[in-house]
Design a protein around this motif. Sequence first.
Motif, PDB file in Angstrom:
ATOM      1  N   GLU A  17     184.301   5.905 -14.099  1.00  0.00           N
ATOM      2  CA  GLU A  17     182.838   5.841 -14.203  1.00  0.00           C
ATOM      3  C   GLU A  17     182.148   7.078 -13.650  1.00  0.00           C
ATOM      4  O   GLU A  17     180.974   7.321 -13.935  1.00  0.00           O
ATOM      5  CB  GLU A  17     182.304   4.590 -13.494  1.00  0.00           C
ATOM      6  CG  GLU A  17     182.544   4.528 -12.014  1.00  0.00           C
ATOM      7  CD  GLU A  17     183.882   3.902 -11.642  1.00  0.00           C
ATOM      8  OE1 GLU A  17     184.090   3.638 -10.443  1.00  0.00           O
ATOM      9  OE2 GLU A  17     184.729   3.681 -12.539  1.00  0.00           O
ATOM     10  N   SER A  18     182.866   7.892 -12.873  1.00  0.00           N
ATOM     11  CA  SER A  18     182.305   9.143 -12.343  1.00  0.00           C
ATOM     12  C   SER A  18     182.781  10.353 -13.141  1.00  0.00           C
ATOM     13  O   SER A  18     182.664  11.490 -12.697  1.00  0.00           O
ATOM     14  CB  SER A  18     182.688   9.310 -10.869  1.00  0.00           C
ATOM     15  OG  SER A  18     182.181   8.249 -10.104  1.00  0.00           O
ATOM     16  N   SER A  19     183.339  10.102 -14.324  1.00  0.00           N
ATOM     17  CA  SER A  19     183.836  11.140 -15.235  1.00  0.00           C
ATOM     18  C   SER A  19     185.012  11.928 -14.678  1.00  0.00           C
ATOM     19  O   SER A  19     185.297  13.040 -15.128  1.00  0.00           O
ATOM     20  CB  SER A  19     182.709  12.102 -15.654  1.00  0.00           C
ATOM     21  OG  SER A  19     181.785  11.432 -16.473  1.00  0.00           O
ATOM     22  N   ASN A  20     185.728  11.362 -13.696  1.00  0.00           N
ATOM     23  CA  ASN A  20     186.985  11.961 -13.263  1.00  0.00           C
ATOM     24  C   ASN A  20     188.072  11.605 -14.270  1.00  0.00           C
ATOM     25  O   ASN A  20     188.169  10.450 -14.705  1.00  0.00           O
ATOM     26  CB  ASN A  20     187.404  11.412 -11.885  1.00  0.00           C
ATOM     27  CG  ASN A  20     186.464  11.833 -10.783  1.00  0.00           C
ATOM     28  OD1 ASN A  20     186.227  13.017 -10.587  1.00  0.00           O
ATOM     29  ND2 ASN A  20     185.918  10.866 -10.064  1.00  0.00           N
ATOM     30  N   GLY A  21     188.894  12.595 -14.636  1.00  0.00           N
ATOM     31  CA  GLY A  21     190.025  12.300 -15.496  1.00  0.00           C
ATOM     32  C   GLY A  21     191.131  11.628 -14.691  1.00  0.00           C
ATOM     33  O   GLY A  21     191.395  12.021 -13.551  1.00  0.00           O
ATOM     34  N   HIS A  34     186.492  17.748 -14.335  1.00  0.00           N
ATOM     35  CA  HIS A  34     186.215  18.707 -15.418  1.00  0.00           C
ATOM     36  C   HIS A  34     187.270  18.678 -16.527  1.00  0.00           C
ATOM     37  O   HIS A  34     187.656  19.720 -17.057  1.00  0.00           O
ATOM     38  CB  HIS A  34     186.073  20.130 -14.851  1.00  0.00           C
ATOM     39  CG  HIS A  34     185.026  20.243 -13.792  1.00  0.00           C
ATOM     40  ND1 HIS A  34     185.077  21.168 -12.784  1.00  0.00           N
ATOM     41  CD2 HIS A  34     183.885  19.525 -13.570  1.00  0.00           C
ATOM     42  CE1 HIS A  34     184.032  21.029 -11.993  1.00  0.00           C
ATOM     43  NE2 HIS A  34     183.302  20.036 -12.457  1.00  0.00           N
ATOM     44  N   VAL A  35     187.731  17.489 -16.861  1.00  0.00           N
ATOM     45  CA  VAL A  35     188.653  17.325 -17.982  1.00  0.00           C
ATOM     46  C   VAL A  35     188.106  16.241 -18.904  1.00  0.00           C
ATOM     47  O   VAL A  35     187.145  15.551 -18.581  1.00  0.00           O
ATOM     48  CB  VAL A  35     190.073  16.943 -17.510  1.00  0.00           C
ATOM     49  CG1 VAL A  35     190.711  18.085 -16.740  1.00  0.00           C
ATOM     50  CG2 VAL A  35     190.058  15.666 -16.669  1.00  0.00           C
ATOM     51  N   LEU A  36     188.727  16.098 -20.059  1.00  0.00           N
ATOM     52  CA  LEU A  36     188.350  15.068 -21.024  1.00  0.00           C
ATOM     53  C   LEU A  36     189.554  14.189 -21.329  1.00  0.00           C
ATOM     54  O   LEU A  36     190.701  14.627 -21.178  1.00  0.00           O
ATOM     55  CB  LEU A  36     187.826  15.716 -22.308  1.00  0.00           C
ATOM     56  CG  LEU A  36     186.466  16.409 -22.167  1.00  0.00           C
ATOM     57  CD1 LEU A  36     186.251  17.397 -23.299  1.00  0.00           C
ATOM     58  CD2 LEU A  36     185.342  15.384 -22.135  1.00  0.00           C
ATOM     59  N   CYS A  81     176.695  19.193 -10.953  1.00  0.00           N
ATOM     60  CA  CYS A  81     176.943  18.863 -12.368  1.00  0.00           C
ATOM     61  C   CYS A  81     178.398  18.428 -12.556  1.00  0.00           C
ATOM     62  O   CYS A  81     179.283  18.895 -11.850  1.00  0.00           O
ATOM     63  CB  CYS A  81     176.647  20.064 -13.267  1.00  0.00           C
ATOM     64  SG  CYS A  81     174.909  20.489 -13.353  1.00  0.00           S
ATOM     65  N   HIS A  82     178.604  17.546 -13.534  1.00  0.00           N
ATOM     66  CA  HIS A  82     179.947  17.031 -13.783  1.00  0.00           C
ATOM     67  C   HIS A  82     180.411  17.248 -15.217  1.00  0.00           C
ATOM     68  O   HIS A  82     181.608  17.193 -15.501  1.00  0.00           O
ATOM     69  CB  HIS A  82     179.992  15.517 -13.507  1.00  0.00           C
ATOM     70  CG  HIS A  82     179.228  15.109 -12.286  1.00  0.00           C
ATOM     71  ND1 HIS A  82     177.952  14.576 -12.344  1.00  0.00           N
ATOM     72  CD2 HIS A  82     179.544  15.191 -10.974  1.00  0.00           C
ATOM     73  CE1 HIS A  82     177.523  14.322 -11.118  1.00  0.00           C
ATOM     74  NE2 HIS A  82     178.448  14.692 -10.264  1.00  0.00           N
ATOM     75  N   LEU A  83     179.464  17.489 -16.147  1.00  0.00           N
ATOM     76  CA  LEU A  83     179.825  17.491 -17.573  1.00  0.00           C
ATOM     77  C   LEU A  83     179.401  18.764 -18.303  1.00  0.00           C
ATOM     78  O   LEU A  83     179.228  18.753 -19.514  1.00  0.00           O
ATOM     79  CB  LEU A  83     179.179  16.285 -18.274  1.00  0.00           C
ATOM     80  CG  LEU A  83     179.589  14.905 -17.762  1.00  0.00           C
ATOM     81  CD1 LEU A  83     178.825  13.828 -18.512  1.00  0.00           C
ATOM     82  CD2 LEU A  83     181.086  14.687 -17.907  1.00  0.00           C
TER      83      LEU A  83
END
Length: 453
Positions: A17-21, A34-36, A81-83
């Motif tokens: 939910e925090s955009s961590n891979g 910073h990954v997808l 920033c995260h994205l």
Amino acid sequence: MLRSGQILTGTIAYLDESSNGILMVGKDKVFVRHVLAKEKVKVKIQKRLKEGYSANVIEILQKDKERIKPVCGIYERCGSCHLMHVSVQGQKHQKLSYLQKLCAKNKQLHIKAEEIATMKHPYHYRNKMIIGFQKDKQGKLQAGFYEEFSHHIIPYEQCLLHPEICDAILHTITTLMIKLRIEPYDEDKRRGLLRHVVIRYGMVSKQIMVVLVINQQIFPARKAFVQELLKKHPQITTIVQNVNTRKTSIVLGEQERILYGPGYIEDTLCGLQFRISAKSFYQINHEQCEVLYKKGMELLQLTGKETVLDAYCGIGTIGMYAAQFAKQVIGVELNKDAVEDAKNNAKLNQIRNIRFVCDDAGKFMQKMAAKKERLDVVILDPPRSGSSEAFIRSVATIRPKKVLYISCNPQTQLRDLQLFQKYGYVGDVLYGVDMFPNTFHVESIVLMTRKEK
């Protein structure tokens, strides 16, 4: 067990939910920034965490089609920033997917996320900036943002989320601190003068407020500082001194002194004028706030006959916008300063069908119910922690036909929707508004209606 410095290669299983891979190594979770999802990566283990391990990216071996080159030079180090490594379309997909997964997890609600409103140009949108100060090991003054999960300042030249004039003012303040020998606050030693600078910017009015947060009552070289800052930037509308002597991460203290100008700025939102003081809550993204409020009115379909309660009303922004479409609006807010700002804003806009009350919104509704008064609509926009069962029970007591719930934290919003459902209120569609482009945060809005048993 993994060890610090260990090199791993693998595929990102999913984003949290925090955009961590999340890279799975056996049963261990490795958190990678910073990954997808589905990207193949080479990473280096950084440290052990409670939930697994953190790791830094060494190389992206197989890139996602939505990956772009970040346009910020300190993106990898700054925690703001995260994205920024994801395209606008990719961010939209990622945030909508997040909302859809949350809705699916709360299947008893029978709610779905259908759309998310994004910005075409997701830069320079912040109307409020908070900057910290430190000296590096060589004693050089640094102004910037805190590195994620630390109290270390990352110095910067220009932030792509800030209006350019605000960064120029910040650089002048840093120069003046050196010239006038103003020491930055050291939170470990609890010494030094300047803790933070807060800048507020009117996106329509172009008015600028500078708030100097200091660690003591006396501000040495105050007159020289203000005079030189205004000489360099005459477009500054007001300068406020805020005193915060507490050992806390909260930025603003209670005491304020106006050093220049009226002590507030004004801006236009949805065609209405608002006075914004140093402590006022005001949505950070002007453009997307208008999108959010217009979506709210579209969902409510007010006819001009309704009595509306705006809970957690702050300085009265959405309540005053709703007053144009309703019979009357009551704004309820616990913060006395915010209530005074709201009253002034109503006078400023000559809105006569709205009143503001300094009270707990839940208790206020209980008093209304005891007097057999009624409400047709309740609007709530609570803090990130969400609402409470006591508040939701109060809503059920007064029995409005509609409840509009706006949230900056969809997780607590969906938790609260379960309680609303328990008391007879249901919604079927959750709408997203990307109020915070280039970060993992997303605003969400849902209309609930009362279902008769």
